[in-house]
Scaffold this motif. Structure first.
Motif, PDB file in Angstrom:
ATOM      1  N   ALA A 157      31.018 -25.945  29.715  1.00 36.38           N
ATOM      2  CA  ALA A 157      30.846 -24.262  28.558  1.00 36.38           C
ATOM      3  C   ALA A 157      31.259 -24.725  27.291  1.00 36.38           C
ATOM      4  O   ALA A 157      32.348 -25.010  27.211  1.00 36.38           O
ATOM      5  CB  ALA A 157      31.407 -22.916  29.508  1.00 36.38           C
ATOM      6  N   THR A 166      33.251 -25.963  36.068  1.00 35.75           N
ATOM      7  CA  THR A 166      32.620 -25.708  35.305  1.00 35.75           C
ATOM      8  C   THR A 166      33.908 -25.485  34.267  1.00 35.75           C
ATOM      9  O   THR A 166      34.981 -24.789  33.913  1.00 35.75           O
ATOM     10  CB  THR A 166      31.396 -24.762  34.641  1.00 35.75           C
ATOM     11  N   LEU A 226      26.264 -26.061  28.251  1.00 32.34           N
ATOM     12  CA  LEU A 226      25.958 -24.774  27.932  1.00 32.34           C
ATOM     13  C   LEU A 226      26.917 -24.270  26.430  1.00 32.34           C
ATOM     14  O   LEU A 226      28.079 -24.410  26.988  1.00 32.34           O
ATOM     15  CB  LEU A 226      26.206 -24.134  29.191  1.00 32.34           C
ATOM     16  N   PHE A 280      28.974 -15.705  29.445  1.00 38.26           N
ATOM     17  CA  PHE A 280      29.887 -17.092  30.277  1.00 38.26           C
ATOM     18  C   PHE A 280      30.246 -16.480  31.081  1.00 38.26           C
ATOM     19  O   PHE A 280      29.496 -17.137  32.743  1.00 38.26           O
ATOM     20  CB  PHE A 280      30.554 -17.444  29.757  1.00 38.26           C
TER      21      PHE A 280
END
Lengths: 430, 430
Positions: free
Chosen positions: B349, A391, B329, B340
């Motif tokens: 993110a 991520t 996100l 998170f």
């Protein structure tokens, strides 16, 4: 007789192209059948899985017996002859040690503006591991597929293995036990892939499915791709052996046959600068074929897809090796590193006269699930990276947003994306 | 009106499941058409590409004009208004700096036995970059796809971009120039994918094809997969915004609309613990929609696929976010890091109130090519890793082979692979 190509001959280029283009495997078109099976399992869950297992595997299951009792797995391990169990545990330790080094590291940093950027890796939550039944039910493959997932931190590994007429290779269960897998379903084929992808009453769905299988399994994996992740679709095995004339021809012949015995569609290629040596290897192959349990398979592979490529000197080997982009590359020369440094496309490389590729199949430590059919040009063998995902992270304060915002607004504007521009501008009172 | 779900309500689970299962995109079945186009280009090369380009793009090309003159690319860059050029160059520098950190490191080591193991990374030799034509022809996407390939060390990047009736977005050319691409063909669709995969007289084949495209391009990429590598197949864009009631509702509304304006099939989801705040955001969305150039698209997306999820407290957000596994996100709360840390599935993110997702689309530095349609559960955004591949390396001496050989022979034996066992045993005089 394998084909023999001479890199110095006028007809080399077209003949080499033909060798590269040869289709070694014709996959039957099972897409429609597989589509039906997937739809049925999706609709009827366990009942459909049980029906197909009865029909295809001659095995009567109930929802209660789909899953193998965990004790049976431990028992198979306990019943394994000590020499075999120790060999599998030795392999497991070595595979584990090597894959531990592959865990990617998170990276978080602030740039000159004070913006915080990052890459964060997390394990895939759950993975399905397909293990073929019958003759291709290899304990080593269980270790090779399970260990990187475990090292990645995958919390749940659900294994499926067809048990034709109830028969299961106990060594596959022993390997599962060694790898720490206790969730095993006695199912296979497209129905097992469907159960893993969509879930049933008794089988929770997974996020990714790995492991080799027949044409139905491969087609099912392709069709569920997107709903879940899948690994590479493995084709028949290959080896390219680059060898000078100083090798023992019987050793090199043995390496070529170790690949050929896998499958009639496997491919073994010898590349050498010594024509007399090539003759000796060929003769040794013929001699060894006579004493081989899987001689017929190996003979068909060597006859139909084997090749010997002669080069004026091994200096000519790297560009040829890169075009072959072999799954396995052996370099049996005095200075293998120098040659290897000039080759970029190979799934795995085995350097020196004392490194037969077979060591990598079992106990070297690196993975034996490798890219086939020239796909080493663009892909890699199975690793911990296949069981994690990244991520990217961004964190700005008001000041950083002021510094970055205007350029973002300008690009949004020229791309005609109004609302993009506003989502930045509104925070900057622009 | 977007759906509104309440995590505390009795019907939450089935309604949330329905939200997750909603098909946002129906891909037309173009497989047969694409198969024909691929076969024609494979058979007739440039002539087929030129025929299809005339038919589908109303553009008359010759073998000589397939490729855009490199000067034209530099000219497009020179003709770009300074503010735009500077914004693109700023974005390029930031993307470059972030991706430089992603280059994987080789790892070679000797284990306790003296066996040398290694992982060696090399760049893919050549990559094809597909850039859509028309409204979705974004200069930012050129940077996002080209930079990681360049950082990886890919030697050749061939870009294709359809030029309907000769029209090309000059900013796409400017971005290509900034990224260092000078090989551009004015072709698109399945015919361009075929040319890149198989090669033609004028277009050398590549090893991997990346970049977004329409249903024909996506189908073509799936069909050539195996011959070449491909990147992930991108679906419509998504954002999940987790926001507490302390946010400015107009900011959050702007973020939801920035996603919605992409595509009527895009999806914007707000997750909050404050029902009154949700009402204010909804009202702000309605107000902002009125003033939006792409208001109709954004309105359709928000109406058909938008959602608001109410939770009793944001403590309930992580498991819901993990099931959504959003491409983007945003966490707009006081302590976004804490939340998170409890979420594992997301493509990218964006943390804090001053980090709108749009910054990541352009100038954050991380990549905007990200996993959609819940595939963040098992895959990652585009990175340098997509343009390199790993070769595992093993090197043994006679001593190491003696240490490893017996276990390999034992496993080969129980797997019924005779020739495997022999390739080790013959070197050990066993």
């Amino acid at each position: 007789m394998p084909v023999r190509l001479d890199a110095a001959a006028a007809d080399f280029e077209p003949r080499f192209r033909a060798l590269l283009a040869a289709k070694r495997e014709v996959s039957p078109d099972v897409d429609a059948t597989v589509r039906d099976i997937l739809a049925e399992v999706r609709r009827r869950g366990d009942a459909a899985v049980i029906d197909y297992t009865k029909r295809f595997d001659a095995l009567e299951l109930t929802p209660e017996t789909l899953r193998m009792p965990p004790e049976a797995i431990a028992e198979a391990h306990a019943a394994t002859p000590p020499a075999t169990r120790e060999a599998l545990e030795f392999a497991h330790r070595r595979i584990l040690a090597h894959h531990e080094r592959q865990r990617p590291k998170d990276d978080t940093y602030a740039d000159a503006l004070g913006a915080v950027l990052g890459s964060r890796w997390t394990a895939i939550e759950s993975v399905g591991l397909y293990v073929p039944g019958g003759a291709a039910s290899y304990p080593s493959s269980v270790l090779m597929n399970a260990v990187p997932a475990k090292v990645a931190g995958v919390e749940r590994i659900a294994m499926v293995v067809p048990a034709r007429a109830g028969e299961l290779n106990p060594l596959v269960l022993a390997a599962a036990h060694i790898a720490g897998i206790d969730e095993i379903y006695r199912i296979g084929g497209a129905q097992a892939v469907a159960a893993l992808a969509y879930g049933t009453e008794r089988i929770a769905p997974v996020a990714k499915i790995v492991g080799p299988g027949n044409a139905y399994v491969a087609a099912a994996k392709r069709q569920v791709f997107g709903t879940v992740g899948i690994d590479l679709i493995a084709g028949p095995s290959e080896v390219l052996v680059i060898a000078d004339g100083a090798n023992d021809p019987t050793w090199i012949a043995a390496d070529l046959l170790a690949q050929a015995e896998h499958d009639a569609a496997a491919q073994s290629i010898l590349l050498t600068d010594d024509a007399a040596f090539a003759d000796r290897v060929e003769a040794a192959v013929e001699a060894q074929l006579l004493a081989l349990a899987r001689g017929e398979t190996a003979r068909a592979s060597w006859r139909d897809f084997g090749a010997i490529i002669l080069v004026p000197s091994l200096d000519h080997a790297p560009p040829i090796a890169d075009r072959i982009a072999a799954e396995h590359l052996e370099i049996a020369t005095e200075d293998p590193d120098a040659l290897f440094a000039r080759i970029r496309n190979a799934g795995a490389a085995f350097l020196g006269r004392h490194t037969p590729e077979v060591i990598g199949d079992y106990v070297g430590g690196s993975n034996h699930v490798l890219p086939t059919a020239r796909s080493a040009r663009f892909s890699s063998g199975l690793s911990v990276l296949d069981f994690v995902k990244r991520t990217s992270v961004l964190k700005l304060g008001a000041e950083q947003l002021r510094a970055l915002g205007p350029a973002a607004i300008e690009i949004a504007r020229v791309e005609g994306l109004d609302a993009h521009a506003r989502s930045v501008a509104i925070r900057l009172n622009l």
